[in-house]
Design an enzyme around this catalytic site. Structure first.
Site, short mmCIF file in Angstrom:
data_model
loop_
_atom_site.label_atom_id
_atom_site.label_comp_id
_atom_site.label_asym_id
_atom_site.label_seq_id
_atom_site.Cartn_x
_atom_site.Cartn_y
_atom_site.Cartn_z
N SER A 197 26.98 16.29 11.14
CA SER A 197 28.06 15.75 11.95
C SER A 197 28.08 14.24 11.77
CB SER A 197 27.85 16.09 13.43
OG SER A 197 28.71 15.35 14.27
N TYR A 210 22.29 16.39 21.35
CA TYR A 210 23.07 16.76 20.17
C TYR A 210 22.91 15.71 19.07
CZ TYR A 210 26.99 18.38 17.32
OH TYR A 210 27.76 18.85 16.29
#
Length: 341
Positions: A197, A210
């Site tokens: 990501s 995350y």
């Protein structure tokens, strides 16, 4: 070799690497074939994982689909089989028309296998990997895609959710790679894809677990890539995929500044996967989507921290996750109310 001479040789190789990178922008490299190769995708039951499965199916790869949700994984497999049937029909029509000069992969070789696997559990990964080797064969393309998000501020996030995020988003890459890399090393052939990501390159507030998991997996991928280079295993390729926010519903509610949003909207999942597939099939080491992410990452690396904070505030990226977290919290409260908790 004299160190001075070696220095100039290295300098030339560095400059040549820039030339080759620039050439990729001007002349699109030829895509390699994955027809007949075993491609394993984790998190294949939905989102990007499902789209990766469909793209590899269109390229005649033999698919192994892993997901924790058996039903959604089987739904993906059904879509893959539909693509295989279309390919079979197209091949039959081509042969009937006498256009069979090109090699056509027999339909019997186009198969999809599904496995229910919790990649956050090490033993589950190893046991399922052994089943794959026995029932399907050795994996040539490994797409580590499975991911989760807790959706809580750090001090409100239960420890078990933090551990779950780290296990699925980061540790699972260790287990799957350890399971399938040995054979790739033996034959010097394979491709490992890490779906990370942009939040593995730069961070924002409210998603500490995350971001930590994605930063961790980016580091894992880069170290693995260097290890393969050091071992001179040039037949094993690696691709790191770092997309901006993708409109899969995973971060529903996430918002940047409204004046900026039209210029940097969430990515369409189809577009994200198609760009990633181009990178994978041309052995591109890394892809950030959109390209603006390269600039943001570079600026984050050279700017003072306070300058980065100012930039975040201008873009509305400093608290972009807060609406998403609020929605998750509201949904949790509603579920608890329905269940009478």
């Amino acid at each position: 070799m004299n160190i001075v001479v070696e220095f100039f040789v290295v300098a030339f190789k560095v400059l040549w690497a820039f030339v080759l990178a620039a050439a990729r922008w001007l002349v699109r490299p030829k895509e390699k074939s994955v027809a007949g190769q075993v491609c394993l995708i984790t998190g294949a039951g939905s989102g990007l994982g499902r789209l990766f499965a469909l793209e590899f199916a269109r390229r005649r790869a033999l698919l192994v689909l892993w997901d924790i949700n058996t039903q959604s994984n089987e739904e993906t497999a059904g879509m893959v089989r539909h693509i295989y049937r279309d390919l079979e029909a197209a091949d039959a029509a081509a042969l009937q028309a006498g256009n069979g000069e090109e090699e056509i992969l027999p339909h019997c070789n186009l198969q999809v296998f599904t496995y229910t696997c919790d990649v956050g559990k090490r033993e589950n990964v190893y046991l399922t990997a052994e089943r794959v080797r026995k029932e399907v064969g050795e994996v040539s393309v490994l797409v580590n895609n499975a991911g989760v998000v807790s959706g809580h501020h750090l001090l409100e996030c239960p420890d078990e959710l933090i551990e779950r995020t780290m296990m699925v988003n980061c540790h699972a890459h260790f287990w799957t790679t350890k399971a399938f890399l040995p054979t790739m090393l033996e034959i010097n052939h394979g491709h490992i894809v890490t779906v990370a990501s942009s939040l593995g390159l730069f961070s924002t507030a409210g998603v500490e677990d995350y971001c930590a998991s994605k930063f961790g997996v980016v580091g894992f991928h880069e170290s693995l890539s260097h290890e393969l280079k050091a071992a001179e295993k040039d037949g094993i390729k690696t691709t790191l995929v770092c997309p901006y926010l993708v409109d899969t519903g995973m971060f529903r509610g996430c918002r940047i500044r409204k004046e900026i949003e039209p210029f940097l909207p969430p990515l369409k999942p189809d577009y994200c996967v198609k760009q990633a597939m181009k990178a994978i099939l041309t052995d591109q080491p890394m892809i950030c989507t959109p390209r603006l992410m390269y600039i943001v990452t570079f600026m984050k690396s050279i700017l003072p921290f306070e300058a980065v904070v100012c930039m975040y505030r201008f873009l509305g990226a400093d608290k972009c996750m807060y609406p998403f977290i609020a929605q998750r919290k509201q949904a949790t409260n509603n579920n608890e109310a329905k269940n009478g908790i």
